[in-house]
Design an enzyme around this catalytic site. Structure first.
Site, PDB file in Angstrom:
ATOM      1  N   HIS A 178       0.844  -1.205   0.000  1.00 41.52           N
ATOM      2  CA  HIS A 178       0.000   0.000   0.000  1.00 41.52           C
ATOM      3  C   HIS A 178       0.880   1.256   0.000  1.00 41.52           C
ATOM      4  CE1 HIS A 178      -3.600   2.292   0.628  1.00 41.52           C
ATOM      5  NE2 HIS A 178      -4.329   1.230   0.890  1.00 41.52           N
ATOM      6  N   GLU A 306      -2.081   0.312  -5.644  1.00 40.63           N
ATOM      7  CA  GLU A 306      -2.099  -1.053  -5.122  1.00 40.63           C
ATOM      8  C   GLU A 306      -2.296  -2.019  -6.275  1.00 40.63           C
ATOM      9  OE1 GLU A 306      -5.249  -0.644  -1.908  1.00 40.63           O
ATOM     10  OE2 GLU A 306      -4.828   1.395  -2.539  1.00 40.63           O
TER      11      GLU A 306
HETATM   12  O1  LIG Z   1      -7.022   1.352   4.032  1.00 42.09           O
HETATM   13  C1  LIG Z   1      -6.699   2.519   3.352  1.00 42.09           C
HETATM   14  C2  LIG Z   1      -7.419   2.587   2.026  1.00 42.09           C
HETATM   15  O2  LIG Z   1      -7.036   1.498   1.246  1.00 42.09           O
HETATM   16  C3  LIG Z   1      -7.592   1.484  -0.061  1.00 42.09           C
HETATM   17  O3  LIG Z   1      -7.141   0.347  -0.714  1.00 42.09           O
HETATM   18  C4  LIG Z   1      -9.072   1.403   0.051  1.00 42.09           C
HETATM   19  O4  LIG Z   1      -9.679   1.270  -1.210  1.00 42.09           O
HETATM   20  C5  LIG Z   1      -9.539   2.640   0.782  1.00 42.09           C
HETATM   21  O5  LIG Z   1     -10.952   2.688   0.826  1.00 42.09           O
HETATM   22  C6  LIG Z   1      -8.946   2.608   2.162  1.00 42.09           C
HETATM   23  O6  LIG Z   1      -9.361   3.711   2.914  1.00 42.09           O
END
Ligand SMILES: OC[C@H]1O[C@@H](O)[C@H](O)[C@@H](O)[C@@H]1O
Length: 341
Positions: A178, A306
């Site tokens: 992430h 991601e």
């Molecule tokens: O967890 C942090 C973020 O990750 C992303 O992949 C999600 O789609 C978001 O909705 C989320 O707030």
């Protein structure tokens, strides 16, 4: 190439280690064994050090900020509708940790774990491999899972993350990192950052942002990044056309380690990062993780990318296969190629 190891902090009484890989052009990445967190990606441009991603300096800050900042996500990235799925006709329930779905592996996902780390070095690359044995009872997924997350930096300024999963009973495996980017000079907003995604479809979501199964054509919409768009224009267009205030969307891409699935850069065209992935999805998410007020006002300074198989794949025909079978370990790779222009 050079590698370093230092103590970053403590979590639940255990030392958290920061591993740093440095290449011959003084590009470096650091990775924490807590959460498999990619903490920095620093490049050296004519003597000036620039961090391309967002990271923090202590575990306490990471916990306060949240947002899965730079963390490894798994077993399954994104949302699983109703927090349930079927494998071979049998229904499994996982953690319902957001509304009525499961998000980012549940409450005990990869981003909460402490991994064992091992550094290694070759002539033109260095790597850190994080490993962990996860019991089915640890995170409520079926199957005990051995996972390895290997970060490599090479002398060509390419970072690769390889996620390997090996299970003793059929389970799901769709991990990602992430990472949040800001490639601009002043790093205060995304106004001077552009993005290109080689995609013609995004996924339709329901009110909980769970995919409905339908794909929506991008052409002629604010979501279309097939030709590079600046994030400023894209966000303005999104608001005007759709009333949308953020990007938190899933794009269908063609898996390729030879052609980038997406490219991002600064609008002054000084630097860019190409993203390569062997899976068919890319989530983009705009955020301001450090300033709740700006986040509420939709004034973003960070773009998460991601790369993964399309979210909720296990519940939708044609989204891709994320079932991991016993005795058939699987490795997924995401690469990030930095270059100056
Ligand atoms: O967890 C942090 C973020 O990750 C992303 O992949 C999600 O789609 C978001 O909705 C989320 O707030």
């Amino acid at each position: 190439m050079e590698t370093k190891k230092s103590i970053f902090g403590k979590f639940r009484g255990q030392d958290i280690v920061k591993y740093t890989l440095i290449n011959d052009s003084q590009t470096r990445i650091s990775v924490l064994n807590w959460g498999g967190t990619w903490q920095e990606f620093v490049v050296n441009e004519n003597g000036v050090e620039r961090n391309l991603i967002w990271g923090l300096d202590s575990i306490e800050e990471y916990q306060r900020v949240g947002f899965c900042l730079g963390q490894s996500i798994g077993r399954v990235a994104g949302r699983i509708g109703d927090a349930q799925f079927k494998i071979d006709g049998q229904t499994y329930h996982v953690d319902m940790n957001e509304q009525s779905h499961s998000l980012h592996g549940g409450k005990n996902g990869f981003n909460t774990l402490i991994f064992a780390g091992e550094l290694s070095q070759e002539a033109d690359s260095a790597n850190i491999t994080l490993s962990k044995h996860i019991e089915a009872t640890d995170d409520n997924y079926p199957g005990n899972l051995d996972v390895q997350i290997k970060f490599t930096l090479n002398n060509n300024n390419r970072v690769s993350i390889e996620f390997t999963g090996d299970t003793d009973s059929s389970t799901l495996f769709n991990p990602t990192n992430h990472v949040y980017w800001n490639l601009t000079d002043d790093r205060t907003s995304l106004a001077q950052q552009w993005l290109q995604i080689h995609s013609i479809n995004r996924l339709e979501f329901d009110v909980e942002k769970v995919p409905t199964g339908k794909k929506l054509a991008l052409q002629g919409t604010a979501y279309d990044f097939y030709k590079a768009q600046s994030m400023k224009n894209a966000l303005e267009r999104l608001k005007a056309e759709d009333g949308g205030l953020e990007f938190d969307d899933a794009y269908e891409v063609t898996p390729s380690m030879g052609e980038p699935i997406a490219i991002l850069g600064d609008t002054a065209r000084q630097r860019q990062v190409e993203i390569y992935s062997d899976r068919n999805g890319l989530i983009i998410y705009t955020a301001n993780p450090f300033d709740p007020q700006k986040q509420a006002l939709h004034q973003y300074n960070a773009l998460a990318t991601e790369a993964q198989t399309l979210p909720d794949a296990v519940n939708h025909e044609g989204f891709g296969d994320i079932i991991l079978r016993p005795k058939q370990p699987v490795t997924h790779t995401i690469s990030y190629q930095y270059s100056v222009q």
